[in-house]
Design an enzyme around this catalytic site. Structure first.
Site, PDB file in Angstrom:
ATOM      1  N   ALA A  66      -8.932  -3.931  -9.677  1.00 46.14           N
ATOM      2  CA  ALA A  66      -9.150  -5.331  -9.318  1.00 46.14           C
ATOM      3  C   ALA A  66     -10.619  -5.676  -9.537  1.00 46.14           C
ATOM      4  CB  ALA A  66      -8.763  -5.563  -7.861  1.00 46.14           C
ATOM      5  N   GLY A 112      -5.753  -1.509  -8.626  1.00 48.97           N
ATOM      6  CA  GLY A 112      -4.781  -2.548  -8.910  1.00 48.97           C
ATOM      7  C   GLY A 112      -4.099  -2.378 -10.246  1.00 48.97           C
ATOM      8  N   GLU A 115      -1.330  -0.008  -9.548  1.00 55.51           N
ATOM      9  CA  GLU A 115      -0.341  -0.751  -8.755  1.00 55.51           C
ATOM     10  C   GLU A 115       0.465  -1.700  -9.644  1.00 55.51           C
ATOM     11  OE1 GLU A 115      -2.096  -1.188  -4.328  1.00 55.51           O
ATOM     12  OE2 GLU A 115      -3.457  -1.894  -5.907  1.00 55.51           O
ATOM     13  N   GLU A 135      -9.324   3.470  -3.916  1.00 52.28           N
ATOM     14  CA  GLU A 135      -9.739   2.494  -2.905  1.00 52.28           C
ATOM     15  C   GLU A 135     -10.469   3.096  -1.709  1.00 52.28           C
ATOM     16  OE1 GLU A 135      -6.494   0.357  -5.167  1.00 52.28           O
ATOM     17  OE2 GLU A 135      -6.904   2.415  -4.537  1.00 52.28           O
TER      18      GLU A 135
END
Length: 255
Positions: A66, A112, A115, A135
């Site tokens: 992200a 992300g 994910e 993360e």
């Protein structure tokens, strides 16, 4: 619809979405998430499209994570809204789309990005891919479904190891543990993914839609009932009638 951060190509009955932010290793920012969501809405309604492929531009990165700069100063409420909106707008939408979505993971798939790949129904990876959820090195946890989807794919123990350690694993290890379906040389990745998409596109669209619904309920208490209901509903649909007729007439079905 025109887009700034993604490219859309159509080949036969497959739509290829390429995340095109090479200057940031295709990191997911809010605009890219919204553009992906809008593209999926178009795909869901496009009768000429049977399968979608998501990949990243260049050779280094599928999605490197992200865009941290966008949320570095968020508080609790804003962070919860970010995670919830991301799930609703994109990640859950992929998982529950009425058509199969294949991730062609070329290079880094981190945070992300991993994910995003895990929300897809199938994952192919290039041999230079590296996958991980880093993360906790930022004092966070995966917020776009990583703690929920990874255990379902690789088991709780391995998911804990990957999340707690924040380690990156190579593509071959990802295949060994079931995180990706197969691994190919980088130059072959998209070709092999398109070949799979072409094979899927030959089959019953409604059968596949109902299969997605049933498989997505496979870890819930309603899984068997979902399968039974979907199985029965298909008997009234044109795809089943054509498929059975073609079998009895010893010809290929025309879906």
């Amino acid at each position: 619809m025109s887009y700034e951060n993604i490219l859309i190509d159509h080949e036969d009955r497959t739509t290829i979405i390429t995340i095109n932010r090479p200057q940031s290793l295709n990191a997911l920012n809010a605009k890219t998430i919204m553009e992906l969501s809008n593209a999926l809405d178009e795909i869901s309604k496009d009768t000429n499209c049977r399968v979608a492929i998501i990949t990243g531009s260049g050779e280094k990165s599928f999605v490197a994570g992200a865009d941290i700069k966008e949320f570095s100063d968020f508080g609790t409420s804003a962070a919860e809204e970010l995670a919830r909106n991301g799930q609703n707008i994109l990640f859950n939408k992929i998982e529950n789309l009425n058509k199969p979505v294949i991730a062609a993971v070329n290079g880094f798939a981190l945070g992300g990005g991993l994910e995003l790949a895990m929300a897809c129904h199938i994952r192919y990876a290039s041999d230079n891919a590296r996958l991980g959820l880093p993360e906790v090195t930022l004092g966070l946890i995966p917020g776009y479904g990583g703690t929920q989807r990874l255990p379902k794919l690789v088991g709780k123990g391995l998911a804990n190891e990957l999340i707690f350690s924040a380690k990156m694993i190579p593509a071959q290890r990802a295949k060994e543990i079931g995180l990706v379906n197969d691994v190919f040389a980088l130059e072959e990745l998209l070709t092999k993914t398109k070949e799979l998409a072409k094979q899927i596109a030959q089959n019953s669209p409604m059968g596949i839609t109902k299969a997605i619904e049933a498989v997505n309920q496979s870890d819930s208490s309603t899984g068997f009932e979902t399968e039974i209901k979907a199985f029965g509903e298909l008997f009234e649909m044109d795809d089943k009638k054509e498929g059975v007729a073609a079998f009895l007439e010893k010809r290929k079905p025309s879906f």
